[in-house]
Design a protein around this motif. Structure first.
Motif, PDB file in Angstrom:
ATOM      1  N   GLY A  26      -4.063  14.784   1.865  1.00 16.33           N
ATOM      2  CA  GLY A  26      -3.738  14.522   0.468  1.00 16.33           C
ATOM      3  C   GLY A  26      -2.238  14.485   0.224  1.00 16.33           C
ATOM      4  N   LEU A  27      -1.498  15.365   0.898  1.00 12.22           N
ATOM      5  CA  LEU A  27      -0.039  15.367   0.756  1.00 12.22           C
ATOM      6  C   LEU A  27       0.572  14.068   1.260  1.00 12.22           C
ATOM      7  CD1 LEU A  27       1.349  18.886   1.802  1.00 12.22           C
ATOM      8  CD2 LEU A  27       1.516  17.782  -0.435  1.00 12.22           C
ATOM      9  N   SER A  28       0.063  13.584   2.383  1.00 15.24           N
ATOM     10  CA  SER A  28       0.592  12.337   2.934  1.00 15.24           C
ATOM     11  C   SER A  28       0.287  11.163   2.006  1.00 15.24           C
ATOM     12  CB  SER A  28       0.027  12.083   4.333  1.00 15.24           C
ATOM     13  OG  SER A  28      -1.363  11.809   4.281  1.00 15.24           O
ATOM     14  N   VAL A  29      -0.898  11.156   1.393  1.00 19.20           N
ATOM     15  CA  VAL A  29      -1.265  10.101   0.443  1.00 19.20           C
ATOM     16  C   VAL A  29      -0.347  10.165  -0.785  1.00 19.20           C
ATOM     17  CG1 VAL A  29      -3.050   9.266  -1.124  1.00 19.20           C
ATOM     18  CG2 VAL A  29      -3.664   9.973   1.199  1.00 19.20           C
ATOM     19  N   ALA A  30      -0.113  11.372  -1.289  1.00 20.23           N
ATOM     20  CA  ALA A  30       0.782  11.530  -2.442  1.00 20.23           C
ATOM     21  C   ALA A  30       2.192  11.076  -2.090  1.00 20.23           C
ATOM     22  CB  ALA A  30       0.795  12.994  -2.887  1.00 20.23           C
ATOM     23  N   GLY A  31       2.649  11.429  -0.880  1.00 19.61           N
ATOM     24  CA  GLY A  31       3.970  11.001  -0.441  1.00 19.61           C
ATOM     25  C   GLY A  31       4.056   9.495  -0.311  1.00 19.61           C
ATOM     26  N   ARG A  32       3.014   8.891   0.238  1.00 15.22           N
ATOM     27  CA  ARG A  32       2.980   7.440   0.397  1.00 15.22           C
ATOM     28  C   ARG A  32       3.032   6.748  -0.951  1.00 15.22           C
ATOM     29  NH1 ARG A  32       4.825   3.256   2.201  1.00 15.22           N
ATOM     30  NH2 ARG A  32       3.483   1.428   2.288  1.00 15.22           N
ATOM     31  N   THR A  33       2.291   7.281  -1.913  1.00  8.31           N
ATOM     32  CA  THR A  33       2.291   6.711  -3.268  1.00  8.31           C
ATOM     33  C   THR A  33       3.681   6.796  -3.883  1.00  8.31           C
ATOM     34  OG1 THR A  33      -0.020   7.364  -3.582  1.00  8.31           O
ATOM     35  CG2 THR A  33       1.258   6.861  -5.558  1.00  8.31           C
TER      36      THR A  33
END
Length: 204
Positions: free
Chosen positions: A161-168
């Motif tokens: 989830g952190l990586s997805v938030a960072g990607r966004t």
């Protein structure tokens, strides 16, 4: 069984939620990498390291290691050196919107850095032992496994989830300012943890 699983979820989430070098690094790589897939090395490494620590805590192996004074001292020293070095590299990393590939961490660097912030942080290890390890003593058999798997699942989902938030966040930042800011925040947190570790080592 259900109570043990819920306990594991809530406990692991409470431990992993606070901002730290590990969380910032995973988020940062999610923002810096060109695709989510390219950030998977850091996600998988952080998740596997947390899984290892949780298993060691539940089965009491890490507690034996940390009772050996010289091993604890070595862990602090190595952790301090790695965090200072990582902070330096992260601070110097400047995103270039025209040729960002030069500034992105390779899979090898992602794995090395993620492993170091996960395994070379004595306080994270002590928290895992003191909280998860101690809490697991309340359960036996399938309940203990349910508790353990719940803790591991929280870590895996959290880092993804952190990586997805960072990607966004990275996709919304075309100027590179956000990425530069993330690098600076990440570096400062790493240095702060290193200084705290050094202070703890000097007072023991």
């Amino acid at each position: 069984m259900l109570e043990a699983i819920l306990h594991g979820f809530v406990l692991a989430f409470g431990l992993i939620l606070p901002l730290g070098a590990q969380n910032v690094f995973v988020f940062n790589q999610g923002a810096l990498q060109p695709t989510l897939l390219r950030a998977m090395p850091v996600v998988l490494t952080a998740a596997l390291c947390d899984t290892l620590l949780i298993l060691l805590a539940v089965f009491g192996v890490s507690l034996v290691v940390l009772t050996v004074t010289w091993l604890t001292t070595v862990l602090y020293v190595v952790g301090f050196v790695f965090l200072v070095y990582m902070g330096y590299l992260t601070w110097r990393s400047r995103p270039n919107t025209e040729d960002g590939e030069k500034e992105r961490f390779s899979a090898k660097k992602q794995i090395m850095f993620a492993a170091s912030v996960s395994l070379l942080n004595p306080h994270a290890i002590l928290d895992t032992i003191g909280v998860i390890g101690t809490s697991s003593l309340s359960y036996n058999g399938t309940e203990k496994w349910g508790f353990t798997i719940a803790c591991i699942l929280v870590s895996c989902l959290w880092f993804f989830g952190l990586s997805v938030a960072g990607r966004t966040a990275g996709r919304l930042d075309r100027s590179g300012k956000l990425q530069r800011g993330l690098n600076m925040v990440s570096a400062v947190i790493m240095w702060g943890v290193a200084i705290y570790m050094a202070a703890q080592l000097l007072t023991t």
